[in-house]
Design an enzyme around this catalytic site. Structure first.
Site, PDB file in Angstrom:
ATOM      1  N   GLY A   1     -32.842   1.502  78.459  1.00 26.42           N
ATOM      2  CA  GLY A   1     -33.771   2.488  79.027  1.00 26.42           C
ATOM      3  C   GLY A   1     -33.925   3.704  78.131  1.00 26.42           C
ATOM      4  N   ILE A   2     -33.732   3.529  76.824  1.00 25.26           N
ATOM      5  CA  ILE A   2     -33.820   4.676  75.894  1.00 25.26           C
ATOM      6  C   ILE A   2     -35.225   5.272  75.874  1.00 25.26           C
TER       7      ILE A   2
ATOM      8  N   GLY B   1     -36.997   5.850  78.420  1.00 29.67           N
ATOM      9  CA  GLY B   1     -37.257   6.605  79.648  1.00 29.67           C
ATOM     10  C   GLY B   1     -36.918   8.081  79.481  1.00 29.67           C
TER      11      GLY B   1
ATOM     12  N   ASP C   1     -34.397   9.959  80.791  1.00 31.92           N
ATOM     13  CA  ASP C   1     -32.985  10.250  80.516  1.00 31.92           C
ATOM     14  C   ASP C   1     -32.554   9.658  79.178  1.00 31.92           C
TER      15      ASP C   1
ATOM     16  N   LEU D   1     -29.170   2.869  81.624  1.00 33.22           N
ATOM     17  CA  LEU D   1     -30.181   3.718  82.273  1.00 33.22           C
ATOM     18  C   LEU D   1     -31.423   2.917  82.664  1.00 33.22           C
TER      19      LEU D   1
ATOM     20  N   ALA E   1     -33.991   0.667  84.551  1.00 33.44           N
ATOM     21  CA  ALA E   1     -34.189   0.309  85.961  1.00 33.44           C
ATOM     22  C   ALA E   1     -35.674   0.347  86.278  1.00 33.44           C
TER      23      ALA E   1
ATOM     24  N   SER F   1     -27.459   6.549  91.975  1.00 31.29           N
ATOM     25  CA  SER F   1     -28.477   7.505  92.426  1.00 31.29           C
ATOM     26  C   SER F   1     -28.167   8.089  93.800  1.00 31.29           C
TER      27      SER F   1
ATOM     28  N   GLU G   1     -30.275   8.474  95.883  1.00 37.47           N
ATOM     29  CA  GLU G   1     -31.106   7.686  96.802  1.00 37.47           C
ATOM     30  C   GLU G   1     -30.225   6.743  97.639  1.00 37.47           C
TER      31      GLU G   1
ATOM     32  N   TYR H   1     -35.226   0.088  96.411  1.00 35.87           N
ATOM     33  CA  TYR H   1     -34.591   0.713  95.246  1.00 35.87           C
ATOM     34  C   TYR H   1     -33.176   1.187  95.606  1.00 35.87           C
TER      35      TYR H   1
ATOM     36  N   LYS I   1     -29.581  -0.097  94.091  1.00 38.72           N
ATOM     37  CA  LYS I   1     -28.633   0.819  93.439  1.00 38.72           C
ATOM     38  C   LYS I   1     -27.250   0.751  94.105  1.00 38.72           C
TER      39      LYS I   1
ATOM     40  N   HIS J   1     -33.312  14.642  88.765  1.00 39.61           N
ATOM     41  CA  HIS J   1     -33.377  15.522  87.596  1.00 39.61           C
ATOM     42  C   HIS J   1     -34.692  15.283  86.870  1.00 39.61           C
TER      43      HIS J   1
HETATM   44  P1  NAP Z   1     -37.330   6.082  83.735  1.00 35.45           P
HETATM   45  O1  NAP Z   1     -37.939   7.212  82.989  1.00 35.45           O
HETATM   46  O2  NAP Z   1     -38.146   5.311  84.704  1.00 35.45           O
HETATM   47  O3  NAP Z   1     -36.726   5.079  82.645  1.00 35.45           O
HETATM   48  C1  NAP Z   1     -36.308   3.783  82.997  1.00 35.45           C
HETATM   49  C2  NAP Z   1     -36.251   2.931  81.736  1.00 35.45           C
HETATM   50  O4  NAP Z   1     -35.864   1.588  82.103  1.00 35.45           O
HETATM   51  C3  NAP Z   1     -37.587   2.810  80.995  1.00 35.45           C
HETATM   52  O5  NAP Z   1     -37.392   3.076  79.628  1.00 35.45           O
HETATM   53  C4  NAP Z   1     -37.969   1.343  81.199  1.00 35.45           C
HETATM   54  O6  NAP Z   1     -38.657   0.774  80.124  1.00 35.45           O
HETATM   55  C5  NAP Z   1     -36.596   0.680  81.319  1.00 35.45           C
HETATM   56  N1  NAP Z   1     -36.680  -0.624  81.957  1.00 35.45           N
HETATM   57  C6  NAP Z   1     -37.310  -0.958  83.114  1.00 35.45           C
HETATM   58  N2  NAP Z   1     -37.167  -2.262  83.365  1.00 35.45           N
HETATM   59  C7  NAP Z   1     -36.433  -2.792  82.356  1.00 35.45           C
HETATM   60  C8  NAP Z   1     -35.960  -4.094  82.060  1.00 35.45           C
HETATM   61  N3  NAP Z   1     -36.236  -5.142  82.832  1.00 35.45           N
HETATM   62  N4  NAP Z   1     -35.222  -4.271  80.928  1.00 35.45           N
HETATM   63  C9  NAP Z   1     -34.969  -3.231  80.105  1.00 35.45           C
HETATM   64  N5  NAP Z   1     -35.405  -1.974  80.323  1.00 35.45           N
HETATM   65  C10 NAP Z   1     -36.122  -1.746  81.447  1.00 35.45           C
HETATM   66  O7  NAP Z   1     -36.033   6.586  84.525  1.00 35.45           O
HETATM   67  P2  NAP Z   1     -35.124   7.895  84.295  1.00 35.45           P
HETATM   68  O8  NAP Z   1     -35.622   8.979  85.152  1.00 35.45           O
HETATM   69  O9  NAP Z   1     -34.926   8.107  82.849  1.00 35.45           O
HETATM   70  O10 NAP Z   1     -33.771   7.403  84.956  1.00 35.45           O
HETATM   71  C11 NAP Z   1     -32.777   6.714  84.199  1.00 35.45           C
HETATM   72  C12 NAP Z   1     -31.871   5.939  85.153  1.00 35.45           C
HETATM   73  O11 NAP Z   1     -31.241   6.841  86.055  1.00 35.45           O
HETATM   74  C13 NAP Z   1     -32.576   4.915  86.016  1.00 35.45           C
HETATM   75  O12 NAP Z   1     -31.688   3.841  86.208  1.00 35.45           O
HETATM   76  C14 NAP Z   1     -32.790   5.645  87.334  1.00 35.45           C
HETATM   77  O13 NAP Z   1     -32.885   4.714  88.390  1.00 35.45           O
HETATM   78  C15 NAP Z   1     -31.533   6.463  87.396  1.00 35.45           C
HETATM   79  N6  NAP Z   1     -31.613   7.723  88.141  1.00 35.45           N
HETATM   80  C16 NAP Z   1     -32.582   8.637  87.832  1.00 35.45           C
HETATM   81  C17 NAP Z   1     -32.614   9.847  88.496  1.00 35.45           C
HETATM   82  C18 NAP Z   1     -33.665  10.887  88.169  1.00 35.45           C
HETATM   83  O14 NAP Z   1     -33.833  11.812  88.969  1.00 35.45           O
HETATM   84  N7  NAP Z   1     -34.331  10.798  87.030  1.00 35.45           N
HETATM   85  C19 NAP Z   1     -31.650  10.132  89.477  1.00 35.45           C
HETATM   86  C20 NAP Z   1     -30.665   9.190  89.750  1.00 35.45           C
HETATM   87  C21 NAP Z   1     -30.631   7.990  89.057  1.00 35.45           C
HETATM   88  P3  NAP Z   1     -40.218   1.127  79.799  1.00 35.45           P
HETATM   89  O15 NAP Z   1     -40.149   2.419  79.043  1.00 35.45           O
HETATM   90  O16 NAP Z   1     -40.648  -0.062  79.001  1.00 35.45           O
HETATM   91  O17 NAP Z   1     -40.896   1.268  81.124  1.00 35.45           O
HETATM   92  O1  G4F Z   2     -40.386  12.370  92.860  1.00 35.25           O
HETATM   93  P1  G4F Z   2     -40.103  11.247  93.781  1.00 35.25           P
HETATM   94  O2  G4F Z   2     -40.930  10.026  93.628  1.00 35.25           O
HETATM   95  O3  G4F Z   2     -38.550  10.947  93.619  1.00 35.25           O
HETATM   96  P2  G4F Z   2     -37.484  10.197  94.550  1.00 35.25           P
HETATM   97  O4  G4F Z   2     -38.115   9.246  95.478  1.00 35.25           O
HETATM   98  O5  G4F Z   2     -36.599  11.237  95.131  1.00 35.25           O
HETATM   99  O6  G4F Z   2     -36.676   9.331  93.466  1.00 35.25           O
HETATM  100  C1  G4F Z   2     -36.241   9.904  92.243  1.00 35.25           C
HETATM  101  O7  G4F Z   2     -34.953  10.456  92.427  1.00 35.25           O
HETATM  102  C2  G4F Z   2     -33.917   9.490  92.754  1.00 35.25           C
HETATM  103  C3  G4F Z   2     -32.622  10.281  92.935  1.00 35.25           C
HETATM  104  O8  G4F Z   2     -32.540  10.736  94.259  1.00 35.25           O
HETATM  105  C4  G4F Z   2     -33.827   8.492  91.615  1.00 35.25           C
HETATM  106  F1  G4F Z   2     -32.822   7.623  91.859  1.00 35.25           F
HETATM  107  C5  G4F Z   2     -35.146   7.768  91.478  1.00 35.25           C
HETATM  108  O9  G4F Z   2     -35.073   6.863  90.363  1.00 35.25           O
HETATM  109  C6  G4F Z   2     -36.240   8.802  91.181  1.00 35.25           C
HETATM  110  O10 G4F Z   2     -35.983   9.371  89.910  1.00 35.25           O
HETATM  111  O11 G4F Z   2     -40.254  11.735  95.287  1.00 35.25           O
HETATM  112  C7  G4F Z   2     -39.563  12.872  95.774  1.00 35.25           C
HETATM  113  C8  G4F Z   2     -40.067  13.221  97.170  1.00 35.25           C
HETATM  114  C9  G4F Z   2     -40.103  12.035  98.136  1.00 35.25           C
HETATM  115  O12 G4F Z   2     -39.563  12.445  99.359  1.00 35.25           O
HETATM  116  C10 G4F Z   2     -41.568  11.729  98.302  1.00 35.25           C
HETATM  117  O13 G4F Z   2     -41.926  11.194  99.572  1.00 35.25           O
HETATM  118  O14 G4F Z   2     -41.412  13.673  97.069  1.00 35.25           O
HETATM  119  C11 G4F Z   2     -42.163  13.113  98.110  1.00 35.25           C
HETATM  120  N1  G4F Z   2     -43.577  13.091  97.738  1.00 35.25           N
HETATM  121  C12 G4F Z   2     -44.559  13.754  98.385  1.00 35.25           C
HETATM  122  N2  G4F Z   2     -45.752  13.499  97.820  1.00 35.25           N
HETATM  123  C13 G4F Z   2     -44.112  12.400  96.723  1.00 35.25           C
HETATM  124  C14 G4F Z   2     -45.486  12.651  96.764  1.00 35.25           C
HETATM  125  N3  G4F Z   2     -43.566  11.618  95.771  1.00 35.25           N
HETATM  126  C15 G4F Z   2     -44.391  11.074  94.834  1.00 35.25           C
HETATM  127  N4  G4F Z   2     -43.856  10.328  93.859  1.00 35.25           N
HETATM  128  N5  G4F Z   2     -45.752  11.297  94.867  1.00 35.25           N
HETATM  129  C16 G4F Z   2     -46.355  12.076  95.824  1.00 35.25           C
HETATM  130  O15 G4F Z   2     -47.576  12.237  95.827  1.00 35.25           O
END
Ligand code: NAP
Ligand code: G4F
Length: 319
Positions: free
Chosen positions: A8-9, A11, A13, A78, A80, A123, A125, A147, A151, A177
């Site tokens: 997930g490089i 992405g 994170d 990373l 997903a 997560s 979540e 999702y 997780k 984040h």
């Molecule tokens: P992201 O921007 O959606 O990045 C996810 C990465 O996973 C992308 O580079 C994607 O590739 C890659 N990927 C998806 N399917 C794959 C597969 N089948 N094989 C190999 N690579 C694949 O997510 P992020 O925000 O950086 O988050 C990183 C990780 O932390 C994820 O696991 C997410 O669920 C978890 N997480 C995130 C948050 C948050 O708030 N950001 C919080 C808690 C946990 P492409 O670039 O080709 O799409």
């Molecule tokens: O930004 P969101 O889509 O993030 P969500 O669902 O919290 O998930 C993110 O954080 C998780 C950690 O808790 C990660 F594991 C996950 O991979 C991802 O990075 O939505 C945040 C909130 C939700 O409650 C959603 O219902 O915003 C609300 N929301 C309201 N209007 C919306 C919208 N979300 C999105 N994406 N788009 C809207 O128009």
């Protein structure tokens, strides 16, 4: 020189973690999946300093082969299907990648070199319909989306490989984040991008779903440091990482539009299409363990995070 493999490089994170590890002197190998239009936007500036390898969490053979070839000392998983909203319409795919993909990677590590240290991106979540406020490592899970369920499975597999095979497998339960590199579909980036477009006359309104949902939002650049610190401990473990503050989507709108001199009430339209079949209403971390064991603290406040994202989108869109 230690070698880190980051899945997930590409992405959000992954790009910050790669920068962080390069600064620490690591050799960085990044797994990307094959695509007909490869987009390296987030890691373009790092391409001369890292090795990119093709692979997929669906594909056991590719994971085994790249571990054999690159012999990493640390693996950060990373990758997903990370967008909660899509996990209802692609539930099986989400289970395959976000859940089972982790087992494939753990199995590959076990066969190639069980001494490799492993980080799993768990997560907040997983807490879903929260059973305790704030949420800490011992808070029971109640996932509210495919999702979240995937997780939870991956999280417990990580713990099982730790306990069954003595592997150094750690899990970071990270709260939301964000950053200027956040995907456009997530609410924070949708708001920063939308507010700037309105300011520049490129859009008239911003359509959102539930404005009352509350999240513990921090800056992604801070959170990748916590991931690394988990793998430097003597013992593997699970850690909650968040700021300890919670804010609503409405507050995010208020600040984002406010710093552009706009009132969000004039532009934000609530649209049923963006409501979820089941909502996670409130997330807020108790990051005491991360603070005491990892010595980790967030450095960016909520207000600064919103301003950082709006300002980056203003720079990008006004070009
Ligand atoms: P992201 O921007 O959606 O990045 C996810 C990465 O996973 C992308 O580079 C994607 O590739 C890659 N990927 C998806 N399917 C794959 C597969 N089948 N094989 C190999 N690579 C694949 O997510 P992020 O925000 O950086 O988050 C990183 C990780 O932390 C994820 O696991 C997410 O669920 C978890 N997480 C995130 C948050 C948050 O708030 N950001 C919080 C808690 C946990 P492409 O670039 O080709 O799409
Ligand atoms: O930004 P969101 O889509 O993030 P969500 O669902 O919290 O998930 C993110 O954080 C998780 C950690 O808790 C990660 F594991 C996950 O991979 C991802 O990075 O939505 C945040 C909130 C939700 O409650 C959603 O219902 O915003 C609300 N929301 C309201 N209007 C919306 C919208 N979300 C999105 N994406 N788009 C809207 O128009």
């Amino acid at each position: 020189m230690p070698t880190a493999l980051i899945t997930g490089i590409n992405g959000q994170d992954g790009s910050y973690l790669a920068e962080n590890l390069l600064q620490k002197g690591y050799r960085v190998v990044g797994l990307v999946r094959r695509s007909s239009t490869q987009n390296y936007e987030r890691i373009q500036h790092l391409l001369d300093d890292i090795s990119i390898v093709q692979g997929d969490l669906h594909d056991q053979g590719s994971l085994l082969a790249l571990l054999e070839e690159h012999q990493p000392t640390e693996v950060f998983n990373l990758a997903a299907q990370s967008f909660v909203a899509v996990s209802w319409s692609q539930a099986v795919l989400t289970g395959e990648v976000t859940g089972l993909g982790v087992t494939r990677l753990l199995e590959a590590i076990r066969y190639v070199n069980p001494k490799i240290k492993f980080y799993q991106a768990s997560s907040s979540e997983m807490f879903g319909k929260v059973l305790e406020v704030p949420q800490k490592e011992s808070t029971p899970f109640y996932p509210r989306s495919p999702y979240g369920v995937a997780k939870v499975y991956a999280h417990w597999m990580t713990i099982n490989y730790r306990e069954s095979f003595g592997m150094f497998a750690s899990s970071g339960i990270l709260f939301n984040h964000e950053s200027p590199r956040r995907g456009m579909e997530f609410v924070t980036r949708k708001i920063s991008d939308g507010a700037v477009r309105i300011k520049l006359g490129q859009a008239k309104e911003l359509r959102l779903g539930n404005l009352e949902a509350r999240r513990d939002w921090g800056f992604a650049g801070d959170y990748v440091e916590a991931m690394w610190r988990m793998l430097q401990l003597e013992q593997p473990g699970s850690f909650v990482v968040g700021t300890g503050e919670t804010h609503s989507v409405r507050e995010f709108c208020e600040i984002a539009f406010g710093c552009l001199g706009l009132d969000y009430n004039d532009y934000v339209v609530q649209d049923e299409r963006y409501y979820r079949p089941a909502e996670v209403d409130l997330l807020v971390a108790d990051p005491s363990l991360a603070r005491s064991v990892l010595g980790w603290e967030p450095s960016v406040t909520f207000q600064d995070l919103v301003e950082m994202m709006v300002s980056a989108d203003m720079q990008r869109l006004s070009k």
